[in-house]
Design an enzyme around this catalytic site. Structure first.
Site, short mmCIF file in Angstrom:
data_model
loop_
_atom_site.label_atom_id
_atom_site.label_comp_id
_atom_site.label_asym_id
_atom_site.label_seq_id
_atom_site.Cartn_x
_atom_site.Cartn_y
_atom_site.Cartn_z
N HIS A 85 10.61 32.82 59.28
CA HIS A 85 11.55 32.29 59.93
C HIS A 85 12.23 32.90 61.25
CE1 HIS A 85 14.59 34.65 57.55
NE2 HIS A 85 14.06 34.25 56.63
N HIS A 96 12.82 36.83 60.83
CA HIS A 96 11.73 37.83 60.86
C HIS A 96 11.46 37.91 62.15
CE1 HIS A 96 11.14 35.89 56.78
NE2 HIS A 96 11.39 36.98 56.55
N CYS A 124 17.45 42.69 33.99
CA CYS A 124 17.81 41.32 34.51
C CYS A 124 16.75 40.69 34.99
CB CYS A 124 18.98 41.22 35.32
SG CYS A 124 19.20 39.43 36.08
N CYS A 165 17.09 38.94 38.53
CA CYS A 165 16.88 39.95 39.76
C CYS A 165 15.54 40.75 39.57
CB CYS A 165 18.18 40.98 39.39
SG CYS A 165 19.72 40.39 39.97
N CYS A 223 24.49 40.39 33.79
CA CYS A 223 24.04 40.83 35.09
C CYS A 223 25.19 40.28 36.01
CB CYS A 223 22.96 40.01 35.42
SG CYS A 223 22.44 39.86 37.41
N HIS A 248 23.47 37.02 38.18
CA HIS A 248 23.18 35.85 37.57
C HIS A 248 23.84 35.26 36.28
CE1 HIS A 248 19.43 36.97 39.94
NE2 HIS A 248 19.28 35.73 39.84
N LYS A 255 23.69 34.23 55.90
CA LYS A 255 22.38 35.02 56.31
C LYS A 255 21.25 33.88 56.34
CE LYS A 255 19.19 38.40 55.70
NZ LYS A 255 18.18 38.99 54.78
N LYS A 274 15.30 33.05 52.99
CA LYS A 274 14.43 32.26 52.40
C LYS A 274 15.23 31.83 51.01
CE LYS A 274 11.42 36.16 53.00
NZ LYS A 274 10.46 37.02 52.63
O1 ME8 Z 1 12.35 43.39 52.98
N1 ME8 Z 1 18.51 38.35 60.18
O2 ME8 Z 1 10.51 42.01 53.43
P1 ME8 Z 1 11.32 40.71 53.92
C1 ME8 Z 1 17.81 39.47 60.76
N2 ME8 Z 1 8.88 43.59 52.59
N3 ME8 Z 1 16.72 39.89 60.27
C2 ME8 Z 1 16.17 39.21 59.24
C3 ME8 Z 1 16.61 38.10 58.72
C4 ME8 Z 1 17.87 37.55 59.15
N4 ME8 Z 1 18.60 36.63 58.78
N5 ME8 Z 1 15.75 37.78 57.72
C5 ME8 Z 1 15.05 38.52 57.51
C6 ME8 Z 1 11.11 43.09 52.85
N6 ME8 Z 1 14.87 39.46 58.53
C7 ME8 Z 1 10.30 44.04 52.48
C8 ME8 Z 1 10.17 45.17 53.70
S1 ME8 Z 1 9.16 47.18 54.65
C9 ME8 Z 1 8.57 48.63 54.35
C10 ME8 Z 1 9.40 46.21 53.55
C11 ME8 Z 1 13.95 40.52 58.85
O3 ME8 Z 1 10.25 39.44 54.21
C12 ME8 Z 1 14.62 41.82 58.68
O4 ME8 Z 1 14.04 42.84 59.56
O5 ME8 Z 1 12.38 40.41 53.03
C13 ME8 Z 1 14.24 42.15 57.33
O6 ME8 Z 1 14.67 43.83 56.99
C14 ME8 Z 1 13.13 41.83 57.26
O7 ME8 Z 1 12.91 40.70 57.83
C15 ME8 Z 1 12.98 41.46 55.63
O8 ME8 Z 1 11.83 41.01 55.43
#
Ligand code: ME8
Length: 744
Positions: free
Chosen positions: A47, A50, A155, A158, A170, A173, A322, A325
């Site tokens: 989204h 990312h 938990c 979580c 928790c 939850h 925020k 997902k």
């Molecule tokens: O955390 N606003 O993956 P993830 C700004 N796999 N940035 C956002 C955002 C938002 N609302 N939503 C997502 C992970 N991001 C791990 C990371 S790294 C070694 C492993 C961006 O799929 C932001 O950069 O949950 C956040 O840190 C990342 O997507 C999280 O992606």
């Protein structure tokens, strides 16, 4: 003692980086630059959140390359762990199939948006697995990993360890945690408390923004305990070398991508030698602790230099929360791209949100910014000047002649823009950089209007007027060249079009040759033949907002979409109000819901749990359409007691009931099942006043696959007598029943 990077990599200059270096310093540095995005979980589609982090990296990478700096830009996907395993199960496919499909979605989107990553790593690739195993073995050989066992409170919601005695509930939850014992490998994080603090002290540029730095430092100061770096109850991960019943803790697995992608642990580590340590790990603020505490500690323990800097972006908010997902309040980058173009999205994100802070996304604000700054501002300026050069000079840049006071002033403003834009950009202060550049757009516009080359006053001779036109249009075109060169990393498609219209050729080629390095006033030579004018940013009307909204509505209606023969819940996610990964992996959360990720909790106990947002209950595999039709054709059928046992009916109490905006029939309920809380959407708004439902005990189907309605997730279904032509009547009890009790 870990003093600074020089201790690790004396060969590389420290001033090869940080983002806070002045332009002159970093621009004159002909070194290399390595930057990374987080690798994204493949449990759901990408989204705008990312896209935001990836676009910021793309803009940085483009600027560095345009400055003649050899740049390596890495992105990729994080594919192991329980969350992915469960999402795949819910979609009816293997984790491999699921991850491949979703990784393709991320990569496909980045390509569609024209993002210029140099490498895309997937954590399921052999090169990564090999590298992770090498790192693990190195840490073990160096005495930083030991085997132990841990008993603690866990938990399930979580998938995390929670601090507290048996019976602890928790905080997120509301479930009573389970007491679980696991044999695991531990990393001696406790040995790095002082070293990390010394490292932060010696490298003040290591983390940013300041709020992140403060939080990380205070977290480490409050004490570090050893953390678990393996799981033995999970198989979807990288096997621990030599002890394959364990898999490597998913955060160690994920963080290692930054080096495995460069060839660490392989026979060919040329790139690793060339580009490591990374200049910038760009991340979202919620994962600062992993990148600023665990990652440098792992690296120090392995004898590898820590990254030069970690920079955290704030959160993109949508509908007050925020964008995520688990909340389901997402907007897709494709929608904005389709209606306004990728440049509009890039410009908006970088101009509107001061980097490091949270920022709201709204279609209204996007269109307002687009029309004000791009359509009426930069786009209109370019179109006026290019058209006039065609009209008055046959599309050939005229000789400007001697500067008058007006040209001297514009020239000085352009010099000032060149001097201020770079340092602001390099400090990731994109918003101010653009603001100062748009002052030059406005000054150039004002200069044109004041000199009005399209209007010949009667007292001015033809010769004098032609001279003025030449001077004014050549000067304005030069100002546009400067603006375009500077703004290129942010709106690359539009900049390339303008470059061609100014007769300067392919901007992509120019960027390859470091055209920004020597940017100075006076580069547009008389006699240059302009290209054909072409529209840049057509004004967006109100329909643009409606179109984007309807594209998103359409998307959230199709909550279930076909994936490789099965189906995938668009947003495989947690029951009810899911926490956003507030607490990092290996460490249990404090028994309170943290406000910000870094204040979340301190590491207290070992043993790894994956720091993922809680996963969705596994959705039942969807019935194939054909099978469903066949069943219906056969009429009502008997079911066995085993069939009935598959349906979990439970007692729940309504805690919150409210109407869903713009949905006449829907109520959003938050219900308590005794051991957990959930959100359920029910089509009873026409028959029940929400206020009157609060406190009422009802019956729900608690193991129904989550589904999305109006962008909200429903985790279960309430039961009501369905009366033909009348109002539904909610099922209830005459006697008191405990919450969560099962109906059989
Ligand atoms: O955390 N606003 O993956 P993830 C700004 N796999 N940035 C956002 C955002 C938002 N609302 N939503 C997502 C992970 N991001 C791990 C990371 S790294 C070694 C492993 C961006 O799929 C932001 O950069 O949950 C956040 O840190 C990342 O997507 C999280 O992606």
């Amino acid at each position: 003692m870990i003093a600074d990077h020089a201790a690790f990599f004396p060969a590389r200059e420290r001033n090869a980086l940080p983002m806070t270096e002045s332009t002159s310093k970093s621009e004159s540095n002909s070194g290399r630059f390595y930057l990374t995005t987080p690798i994204y979980y493949v449990n759901a589609r990408p989204h705008l959140g990312h896209a935001y982090s990836t676009i910021v990296c793309d803009a940085i990478a483009r600027r560095k390359r345009a400055l003649g700096i050899e740049t390596w830009f890495l992105t990729g996907t994080d594919e192991h762990g329980q969350k992915i395993e469960r999402s795949a199960k819910a979609a009816g496919c293997t984790p491999e199939e699921f991850a491949t499909k979703l990784a393709g979605e991320f990569r496909g989107l980045w390509d569609r948006l024209g993002l210029t990553y140099d490498d895309f790593i997937r954590t399921t690739e052999p090169r990564h697995i090999r590298g992770v195993q090498h790192l693990f073995a190195t840490l073990r050989d160096r005495g930083y990993i030991y085997k132990g066992s841990y008993t603690g409170q866990y938990c399930i919601g979580c998938e995390e360890w929670i601090e507290g005695p048996p019976g602890t509930v928790c905080p997120i939850h509301g479930i009573v945690t389970e007491t679980v014992s696991e044999e695991n490998y531990f990393f001696k994080l406790s040995a790095f408390e002082r070293k990390l603090l010394e490292f932060y002290e010696a490298n003040p540029e290591f983390m940013g923004p300041e709020s992140t730095r403060r939080e990380v430092v205070s977290f480490v100061r409050s004490g570090l305990k050893d953390v678990s770096v393996s799981r033995s109850t999970l198989s979807w991960g990288v096997p621990v070398p030599g002890d394959e019943k364990h898999v490597v803790y998913v955060w160690m697995d994920a963080l290692a991508n930054y080096i495995t992608a460069l060839g660490y642990g392989s026979d060919d580590d040329q790139k690793f030698k060339k580009f490591w340590p990374a200049d910038v790990h760009l991340i979202g603020k919620e994962i600062s602790r992993f990148h600023c505490v665990y990652w440098p500690a792992f690296l120090m323990a392995a004898g590898i230099a820590p990254p030069r800097s970690v920079r955290a972006n704030g959160w993109l908010l949508f509908d007050q929360g925020k964008m995520s997902k688990s909340r389901g309040n997402i907007v897709r980058a494709e929608t904005v791209q389709e209606v306004l173009g990728a440049d509009a999205l890039r410009y908006f994100l970088l101009r509107e949100i001061p980097f490091g802070q949270d920022g709201n996304f709204s279609f209204d604000a996007l269109v307002q910014r687009y029309n004000g700054d791009l359509a009426n501002g930069y786009g209109n300026l370019v179109s006026r000047v290019v058209n006039m050069v065609h009209k008055y000079f046959g599309g050939v840049v005229p000789e400007a002649g001697a500067e008058t006071q007006a040209e001297t002033a514009l020239h000085a403003n352009a010099d000032a823009a060149i001097a201020t834009f770079g340092p602001a950009f390099d400090e990731l202060n994109f918003s101010d950089a653009l603001k100062s550049l748009w002052a030059l757009v406005a000054e150039t516009d004002g200069y044109l209007t004041a000199n009005a080359p399209w209007k010949k006053p009667p007292e001015r001779s033809d010769a004098e007027h032609a001279k003025l036109q030449a001077r004014v249009l050549a000067t304005a075109a030069e100002a546009i060249r400067v603006i375009t060169a500077l703004v290129y990393p942010i709106v690359p498609d539009a900049a390339a079009k303008v470059w061609a219209q100014l007769g300067l050729g392919e901007l992509v080629d120019a960027a390859k040759h470091g055209f920004l390095k020597d940017l100075a006033w006076g580069g547009l030579k008389a006699g240059t033949k302009f290209g054909e004018p072409s529209p840049l940013f057509p004004r967006a009307e109100k329909e643009a907002i409606e179109r984007m909204q309807s594209l998103e509505d359409e998307n959230s209606r199709t909550a279930v979409e076909a994936v490789s023969g099965g189906s995938v819940v668009e947003e495989a996610k947690a029951p009810a109000p899911a926490p956003e990964k507030q607490e990092p992996a290996a460490v249990p959360a404090r028994p309170s819901v943290p406000k910000s990720p870094m204040t979340a909790a301190k590491p207290v106990a070992p043993l790894a749990a994956k720091a993922e947002a809680p996963t969705a209950p596994v959705a039942a595999a969807p019935v194939a359409p054909q099978a469903a039709t066949e069943a219906a054709a056969q009429g009502p059928q008997h079911i066995t007691i085993d069939d009935f046992a598959k349906v979990e009916l439970r007692v729940a109490q309504i805690l919150v009931a409210e109407r869903v905006p713009k949905a006449d029939k829907l109520l959003r309920l938050e219900v308590d099942l005794g051991t957990e809380k959930r959100q359920i959407l029910a089509g009873i708004a026409e028959y029940y006043e929400p206020e009157k439902l609060i406190g009422r005990k009802i019956v729900i189907v608690s193991n129904l696959a989550p589904r999305k309605m109006r962008g909200l997730e429903s985790n279960g279904m309430l039961l009501a007598a369905s009366l033909e032509g009348g109002a539904p009547v909610l099922a209830g009890f005459l006697e008191d029943v405990p919450l969560g009790a099962r109906l059989k």
